[in-house]
Motif scaffolding. Sequence first.
Motif, PDB file in Angstrom:
ATOM      1  N   SER A   1       0.786  -1.230   0.000  1.00 24.39           N
ATOM      2  CA  SER A   1       0.000   0.000   0.000  1.00 24.39           C
ATOM      3  C   SER A   1       0.825   1.289   0.000  1.00 24.39           C
ATOM      4  CB  SER A   1      -0.941   0.010   1.208  1.00 24.39           C
ATOM      5  OG  SER A   1      -0.203  -0.054   2.410  1.00 24.39           O
ATOM      6  N   TYR A   2       2.164   1.180   0.009  1.00 25.29           N
ATOM      7  CA  TYR A   2       3.010   2.382   0.047  1.00 25.29           C
ATOM      8  C   TYR A   2       4.211   2.170  -0.855  1.00 25.29           C
ATOM      9  CZ  TYR A   2       5.788   6.272   1.953  1.00 25.29           C
ATOM     10  OH  TYR A   2       6.521   7.415   2.109  1.00 25.29           O
ATOM     11  N   SER A   3       4.379   3.113  -1.779  1.00 26.53           N
ATOM     12  CA  SER A   3       5.508   3.074  -2.709  1.00 26.53           C
ATOM     13  C   SER A   3       6.192   4.424  -2.724  1.00 26.53           C
ATOM     14  CB  SER A   3       5.018   2.745  -4.129  1.00 26.53           C
ATOM     15  OG  SER A   3       4.420   1.474  -4.181  1.00 26.53           O
ATOM     16  N   VAL A   4       7.434   4.422  -3.175  1.00 24.31           N
ATOM     17  CA  VAL A   4       8.198   5.655  -3.332  1.00 24.31           C
ATOM     18  C   VAL A   4       8.704   5.744  -4.762  1.00 24.31           C
ATOM     19  CG1 VAL A   4       8.872   5.696  -0.906  1.00 24.31           C
ATOM     20  CG2 VAL A   4      10.403   4.655  -2.585  1.00 24.31           C
ATOM     21  N   THR A   5       9.053   6.956  -5.161  1.00 25.74           N
ATOM     22  CA  THR A   5       9.577   7.179  -6.501  1.00 25.74           C
ATOM     23  C   THR A   5      10.401   8.459  -6.506  1.00 25.74           C
ATOM     24  OG1 THR A   5       8.968   7.297  -8.855  1.00 25.74           O
ATOM     25  CG2 THR A   5       7.575   8.508  -7.345  1.00 25.74           C
ATOM     26  N   PRO A   6      11.341   8.548  -7.419  1.00 32.95           N
ATOM     27  CA  PRO A   6      11.993   9.846  -7.613  1.00 32.95           C
ATOM     28  C   PRO A   6      10.962  10.874  -8.117  1.00 32.95           C
ATOM     29  CG  PRO A   6      13.313   8.084  -8.551  1.00 32.95           C
ATOM     30  CD  PRO A   6      11.975   7.487  -8.200  1.00 32.95           C
ATOM     31  N   GLN A   7      11.379  12.115  -8.233  1.00 31.69           N
ATOM     32  CA  GLN A   7      10.529  13.226  -8.662  1.00 31.69           C
ATOM     33  C   GLN A   7       9.582  12.825  -9.790  1.00 31.69           C
ATOM     34  OE1 GLN A   7      10.410  16.684  -7.596  1.00 31.69           O
ATOM     35  NE2 GLN A   7       8.570  16.570  -8.838  1.00 31.69           N
ATOM     36  N   ILE A   8       8.309  13.155  -9.617  1.00 30.98           N
ATOM     37  CA  ILE A   8       7.341  12.911 -10.686  1.00 30.98           C
ATOM     38  C   ILE A   8       7.150  14.180 -11.503  1.00 30.98           C
ATOM     39  CG2 ILE A   8       6.174  11.061  -9.436  1.00 30.98           C
ATOM     40  CD1 ILE A   8       3.916  13.117  -8.812  1.00 30.98           C
ATOM     41  N   LEU A   9       6.632  13.999 -12.695  1.00 28.75           N
ATOM     42  CA  LEU A   9       6.343  15.106 -13.610  1.00 28.75           C
ATOM     43  C   LEU A   9       4.854  15.114 -13.915  1.00 28.75           C
ATOM     44  CD1 LEU A   9       9.340  14.523 -16.047  1.00 28.75           C
ATOM     45  CD2 LEU A   9       9.187  16.196 -14.181  1.00 28.75           C
TER      46      LEU A   9
ATOM     47  N   GLU B   1       7.748  24.789 -12.365  1.00 34.73           N
ATOM     48  CA  GLU B   1       6.691  23.987 -13.006  1.00 34.73           C
ATOM     49  C   GLU B   1       6.426  22.639 -12.340  1.00 34.73           C
ATOM     50  OE1 GLU B   1      10.475  23.488 -15.483  1.00 34.73           O
ATOM     51  OE2 GLU B   1       9.390  25.168 -14.610  1.00 34.73           O
ATOM     52  N   ILE B   2       7.310  22.206 -11.423  1.00 30.53           N
ATOM     53  CA  ILE B   2       7.046  20.955 -10.707  1.00 30.53           C
ATOM     54  C   ILE B   2       7.068  21.144  -9.184  1.00 30.53           C
ATOM     55  CG2 ILE B   2       7.681  19.367 -12.559  1.00 30.53           C
ATOM     56  CD1 ILE B   2      10.430  19.039 -11.207  1.00 30.53           C
ATOM     57  N   ARG B   3       6.938  22.384  -8.750  1.00 32.50           N
ATOM     58  CA  ARG B   3       6.809  22.636  -7.319  1.00 32.50           C
ATOM     59  C   ARG B   3       5.461  22.117  -6.836  1.00 32.50           C
ATOM     60  NH1 ARG B   3       9.722  28.503  -7.249  1.00 32.50           N
ATOM     61  NH2 ARG B   3      11.832  27.634  -7.341  1.00 32.50           N
ATOM     62  N   ALA B   4       5.338  21.930  -5.548  1.00 33.16           N
ATOM     63  CA  ALA B   4       4.146  21.306  -4.966  1.00 33.16           C
ATOM     64  C   ALA B   4       2.851  21.961  -5.422  1.00 33.16           C
ATOM     65  CB  ALA B   4       4.254  21.320  -3.443  1.00 33.16           C
ATOM     66  N   GLU B   5       2.769  23.274  -5.343  1.00 35.30           N
ATOM     67  CA  GLU B   5       1.496  23.916  -5.683  1.00 35.30           C
ATOM     68  C   GLU B   5       1.210  23.906  -7.187  1.00 35.30           C
ATOM     69  OE1 GLU B   5      -0.863  24.321  -3.410  1.00 35.30           O
ATOM     70  OE2 GLU B   5       0.676  23.518  -2.092  1.00 35.30           O
ATOM     71  N   ALA B   6       2.212  23.670  -8.008  1.00 36.44           N
ATOM     72  CA  ALA B   6       1.977  23.475  -9.440  1.00 36.44           C
ATOM     73  C   ALA B   6       1.482  22.054  -9.697  1.00 36.44           C
ATOM     74  CB  ALA B   6       3.256  23.740 -10.232  1.00 36.44           C
ATOM     75  N   MET B   7       1.947  21.097  -8.900  1.00 37.25           N
ATOM     76  CA  MET B   7       1.536  19.697  -9.058  1.00 37.25           C
ATOM     77  C   MET B   7       0.161  19.429  -8.444  1.00 37.25           C
ATOM     78  SD  MET B   7       3.903  18.217 -10.822  1.00 37.25           S
ATOM     79  CE  MET B   7       3.563  16.478 -10.579  1.00 37.25           C
ATOM     80  N   ARG B   8      -0.201  20.197  -7.419  1.00 34.75           N
ATOM     81  CA  ARG B   8      -1.462  19.952  -6.708  1.00 34.75           C
ATOM     82  C   ARG B   8      -2.679  19.864  -7.632  1.00 34.75           C
ATOM     83  NH1 ARG B   8      -3.070  20.061  -1.662  1.00 34.75           N
ATOM     84  NH2 ARG B   8      -1.227  21.129  -0.871  1.00 34.75           N
ATOM     85  N   PRO B   9      -2.948  20.859  -8.476  1.00 34.50           N
ATOM     86  CA  PRO B   9      -4.168  20.764  -9.283  1.00 34.50           C
ATOM     87  C   PRO B   9      -4.142  19.606 -10.285  1.00 34.50           C
ATOM     88  CG  PRO B   9      -2.885  22.705  -9.903  1.00 34.50           C
ATOM     89  CD  PRO B   9      -2.243  22.118  -8.684  1.00 34.50           C
ATOM     90  N   ILE B  10      -2.976  19.226 -10.724  1.00 37.48           N
ATOM     91  CA  ILE B  10      -2.851  18.115 -11.669  1.00 37.48           C
ATOM     92  C   ILE B  10      -3.179  16.803 -10.962  1.00 37.48           C
ATOM     93  CG2 ILE B  10      -1.250  16.874 -13.183  1.00 37.48           C
ATOM     94  CD1 ILE B  10       0.293  19.636 -13.363  1.00 37.48           C
ATOM     95  N   ILE B  11      -2.622  16.621  -9.779  1.00 34.20           N
ATOM     96  CA  ILE B  11      -2.850  15.394  -9.006  1.00 34.20           C
ATOM     97  C   ILE B  11      -4.293  15.327  -8.505  1.00 34.20           C
ATOM     98  CG2 ILE B  11      -2.200  14.217  -6.863  1.00 34.20           C
ATOM     99  CD1 ILE B  11       0.720  15.261  -7.501  1.00 34.20           C
ATOM    100  N   GLU B  12      -4.769  16.414  -7.934  1.00 28.87           N
ATOM    101  CA  GLU B  12      -6.151  16.424  -7.444  1.00 28.87           C
ATOM    102  C   GLU B  12      -7.138  16.312  -8.601  1.00 28.87           C
ATOM    103  OE1 GLU B  12      -6.298  19.904  -4.919  1.00 28.87           O
ATOM    104  OE2 GLU B  12      -5.445  18.778  -3.218  1.00 28.87           O
ATOM    105  N   GLY B  13      -6.798  16.890  -9.745  1.00 30.65           N
ATOM    106  CA  GLY B  13      -7.651  16.783 -10.927  1.00 30.65           C
ATOM    107  C   GLY B  13      -7.759  15.362 -11.454  1.00 30.65           C
ATOM    108  N   ALA B  14      -6.790  14.532 -11.110  1.00 37.22           N
ATOM    109  CA  ALA B  14      -6.812  13.122 -11.494  1.00 37.22           C
ATOM    110  C   ALA B  14      -7.509  12.267 -10.431  1.00 37.22           C
ATOM    111  CB  ALA B  14      -5.391  12.618 -11.734  1.00 37.22           C
TER     112      ALA B  14
END
Length: 141
Positions: A9-17, A44-57
């Motif tokens: 139930s828990y995985s890690v990964t290097p920086q996502i895009l 372009e990959i800071r947390a608040e830039a990634m938030r809407p993309i991740i939450e939108g998914a």
Amino acid sequence: MDIRPLTDSYSVTPQILPEDVPAIAAAGFTTVICNRPDSEVPAEIRAEAMRPIIEGAGMAFVVNPVVPGALSQENVDCQREAIDSARGKVLAYCASGNRSSIVWALANAGRRPTDELVAAGAQYGYQTEQFRGLIDRLAQG
């Protein structure tokens, strides 16, 4: 993207895009934890830039930046809370996955055997062994 499971139930990964997000959602992850401080990455990959993309998914997004050499109890508590409140699989990322594996091991101190916590990250070359004593201390309360 190189997803490395520490548990089912828990995985890690290097920086996502941003372009990785659909595959992350398709893999069944319901929560993404950012353990990478914004100071390490371009805008372009800071947390608040990634938030809407991740939450939108359709996934929850938790920001818990772990500064190299400055891991705090607050980081451990935040990671534990994010894991405990997840409604499914969790993916945490940082630069390499190392910090995400260490903070996971510390967050699970006392919940799983120390040897298991250390081995989960070590199988990918992460530096969890050096935290064995701290894991044991946290496990004792």
